[in-house]
Design an enzyme around this catalytic site. Structure first.
Site, PDB file in Angstrom:
ATOM      1  N   LYS A   1      81.248  43.441 -15.713  1.00 36.70           N
ATOM      2  CA  LYS A   1      81.436  42.247 -16.536  1.00 36.70           C
ATOM      3  C   LYS A   1      82.897  41.834 -16.450  1.00 36.70           C
ATOM      4  O   LYS A   1      83.760  42.682 -16.238  1.00 36.70           O
ATOM      5  CB  LYS A   1      81.154  42.629 -17.994  1.00 36.70           C
ATOM      6  CG  LYS A   1      79.906  42.045 -18.542  1.00 36.70           C
ATOM      7  CD  LYS A   1      79.852  42.052 -20.044  1.00 36.70           C
ATOM      8  CE  LYS A   1      80.258  40.707 -20.618  1.00 36.70           C
ATOM      9  NZ  LYS A   1      79.750  39.512 -19.953  1.00 36.70           N
TER      10      LYS A   1
ATOM     11  N   ASN B   1      73.198  30.118 -19.279  1.00 39.14           N
ATOM     12  CA  ASN B   1      73.878  31.017 -20.211  1.00 39.14           C
ATOM     13  C   ASN B   1      75.241  30.498 -20.612  1.00 39.14           C
ATOM     14  O   ASN B   1      75.891  29.749 -19.877  1.00 39.14           O
ATOM     15  CB  ASN B   1      74.015  32.420 -19.601  1.00 39.14           C
ATOM     16  CG  ASN B   1      75.280  32.581 -18.796  1.00 39.14           C
ATOM     17  OD1 ASN B   1      76.344  32.858 -19.350  1.00 39.14           O
ATOM     18  ND2 ASN B   1      75.199  32.381 -17.494  1.00 39.14           N
TER      19      ASN B   1
ATOM     20  N   ASN C   1      87.647  36.117 -11.636  1.00 37.03           N
ATOM     21  CA  ASN C   1      86.800  35.038 -12.148  1.00 37.03           C
ATOM     22  C   ASN C   1      87.688  33.848 -12.523  1.00 37.03           C
ATOM     23  O   ASN C   1      88.333  33.852 -13.561  1.00 37.03           O
ATOM     24  CB  ASN C   1      86.021  35.545 -13.368  1.00 37.03           C
ATOM     25  CG  ASN C   1      85.048  34.502 -13.901  1.00 37.03           C
ATOM     26  OD1 ASN C   1      85.023  33.372 -13.422  1.00 37.03           O
ATOM     27  ND2 ASN C   1      84.267  34.879 -14.892  1.00 37.03           N
TER      28      ASN C   1
ATOM     29  N   CYS D   1      84.666  30.577 -14.893  1.00 38.26           N
ATOM     30  CA  CYS D   1      83.726  30.651 -16.019  1.00 38.26           C
ATOM     31  C   CYS D   1      83.537  29.260 -16.618  1.00 38.26           C
ATOM     32  O   CYS D   1      84.510  28.621 -17.019  1.00 38.26           O
ATOM     33  CB  CYS D   1      84.239  31.596 -17.104  1.00 38.26           C
ATOM     34  SG  CYS D   1      83.161  31.567 -18.544  1.00 38.26           S
TER      35      CYS D   1
ATOM     36  N   LYS E   1      86.444  34.651  -6.975  1.00 40.68           N
ATOM     37  CA  LYS E   1      85.079  34.116  -7.166  1.00 40.68           C
ATOM     38  C   LYS E   1      85.146  32.612  -7.409  1.00 40.68           C
ATOM     39  O   LYS E   1      85.702  32.155  -8.421  1.00 40.68           O
ATOM     40  CB  LYS E   1      84.404  34.819  -8.345  1.00 40.68           C
ATOM     41  CG  LYS E   1      82.938  34.436  -8.493  1.00 40.68           C
ATOM     42  CD  LYS E   1      82.236  35.386  -9.436  1.00 40.68           C
ATOM     43  CE  LYS E   1      80.768  35.074  -9.560  1.00 40.68           C
ATOM     44  NZ  LYS E   1      80.081  36.022 -10.471  1.00 40.68           N
TER      45      LYS E   1
ATOM     46  N   GLY F   1      73.870  33.852  -5.413  1.00 41.08           N
ATOM     47  CA  GLY F   1      73.164  32.669  -5.900  1.00 41.08           C
ATOM     48  C   GLY F   1      71.661  32.802  -5.757  1.00 41.08           C
ATOM     49  O   GLY F   1      71.108  32.501  -4.702  1.00 41.08           O
TER      50      GLY F   1
ATOM     51  N   GLY G   1      72.131  39.006  -9.249  1.00 38.97           N
ATOM     52  CA  GLY G   1      72.507  38.762 -10.632  1.00 38.97           C
ATOM     53  C   GLY G   1      71.324  38.561 -11.545  1.00 38.97           C
ATOM     54  O   GLY G   1      70.772  39.513 -12.105  1.00 38.97           O
TER      55      GLY G   1
END
Ligand code: DHB
Length: 324
Positions: free
Chosen positions: A55, A79, A137, A140, A175, A253, A275
């Site tokens: 995470k 989400n 990341n 987000c 990412k 993906g 994922g």
């Protein structure tokens, strides 16, 4: 990331090496879909995965966004978790040692709202053994500070990459978000600043609602959209990035099966991440790794080098014969 990438019984090696990290197989878990890799030991032996991507870890613990944070759609998931996580101190003190214990290769995903904060979290991680590399990341969709405001700004992505590169010799992957016009330009910025790989892609921005009440299905109204619905869009982004840069791609993906994973590898990804499918079956990654090995055996491939980027762009003969 064990020493026995080449099994005694099979001449096939599914190993993939990026920088100095050799993954036993190309299958990783996608950040945010597999917790800290410790949540379902009764369902999956994480040492059989190429690696666990954690995470997103931030400087301070984050409670995340208010519920409702997840909704299912026809062929995917929406989400808005808001980067809920235990923070870097608890991660390093509690989660990382436990992950090391179960024999998983670990890629730490890092999220932050400033360049300094990315550097801080990475530097804390650098103090510890048992981390194969980092995935950053910058994409987000569900936080006000940082997140997509970085990921959609090419020079910001370049700045973050450059500052982190100065601070680590470990594998560094950035990412990327698909929510930009030219993802290849972002990949080029990462490559120019020394990234070892780009993870391609994070979620698309999506939205859903209840028609009778005319209310949104998640509290933040829009969120990250993932799952099988996005696979062809993700593949096209990987193809675009493959043509733009020479560094390895980590394809992500909508991957649910070995066939899905193979599509990304054939288009040019060196590794893939599973994922949303893990919410249905936490052991999907291990099954996908086995399926990739079976395919390589059937096709007489001894190494993943024969598979990665092996796309034949000429049309399927049966379609040509049909005369369409
Ligand atoms: C979250 C983060 C992401 O990078 C993403 O694609 C979707 C959701 C989150 O924690 O909210």
């Amino acid at each position: 990331m064990t020493q026995h990438a080449m099994s005694e019984s099979s001449p096939v090696s599914t190993a993939v090496t990026i920088r100095d990290v050799t993954f036993d197989n190309p299958v990783l878990t996608a950040s945010g879909t597999f917790g800290y890799g410790l949540e379902c030991p009764e369902f999956v032996d994480v040492s059989k995965l190429g690696a666990v991507v954690t995470k997103s870890i931030s400087r301070k613990p984050r409670p995340g966004n208010p519920p409702q944070r997840i909704a299912e759609t026809a062929a995917g998931m929406l989400n808005s978790i808001g980067l809920a996580n235990v923070g870097v101190d608890v991660f390093l003190d509690e989660k990382l040692p436990a992950l090391r214990e179960v024999g998983a290769a670990v890629i730490v995903n890092i999220a932050a709202s400033s360049v300094e904060e990315y550097c801080y979290v990475l530097e804390r991680c650098e103090e510890h053994d048992g981390i194969a590399g980092y995935e950053i990341n910058v994409s987000c969709p569900n936080v006000k500070d940082g997140g997509l405001s970085f990921g959609t700004n090419c020079s910001a992505v370049g700045d973050i990459t450059r500052e982190l590169r100065k601070r680590t010799d470990r594998l560094l992957a950035i990412k990327l978000t698909p929510n930009v016009t030219s993802i290849g330009e972002f990949a080029k910025a990462c490559e120019a600043e020394g990234a070892d790989a780009v993870s391609c892609i994070n979620t698309f921005i999506g939205m859903d609602l209840f028609v009778e009440s005319r209310r949104p299905k998640i509290a933040s109204i829009t969120g990250g959209f993932s799952g099988p619905a996005i696979l062809p869009m993700a593949l096209a982004k990987v193809w675009e990035v493959r043509k733009a840069v020479d560094i390895p791609i980590i394809g992500i993906g909508g991957i649910c099966t070995a066939e899905d994973a193979l599509k990304f590898l054939i288009v040019g990804a060196s590794l893939i991440q599973v994922g949303t499918a893990l919410f249905v079956d936490p052991s999907a990654g291990v099954a996908i790794a086995e399926g990739i090995r079976n395919y390589m055996e059937r096709h007489g491939m001894a190494t993943t080098g024969e598979l990665i980027g092996s796309l034949d762009t000429s049309l399927q003969p049966s379609l040509v014969a049909a005369g369409w």
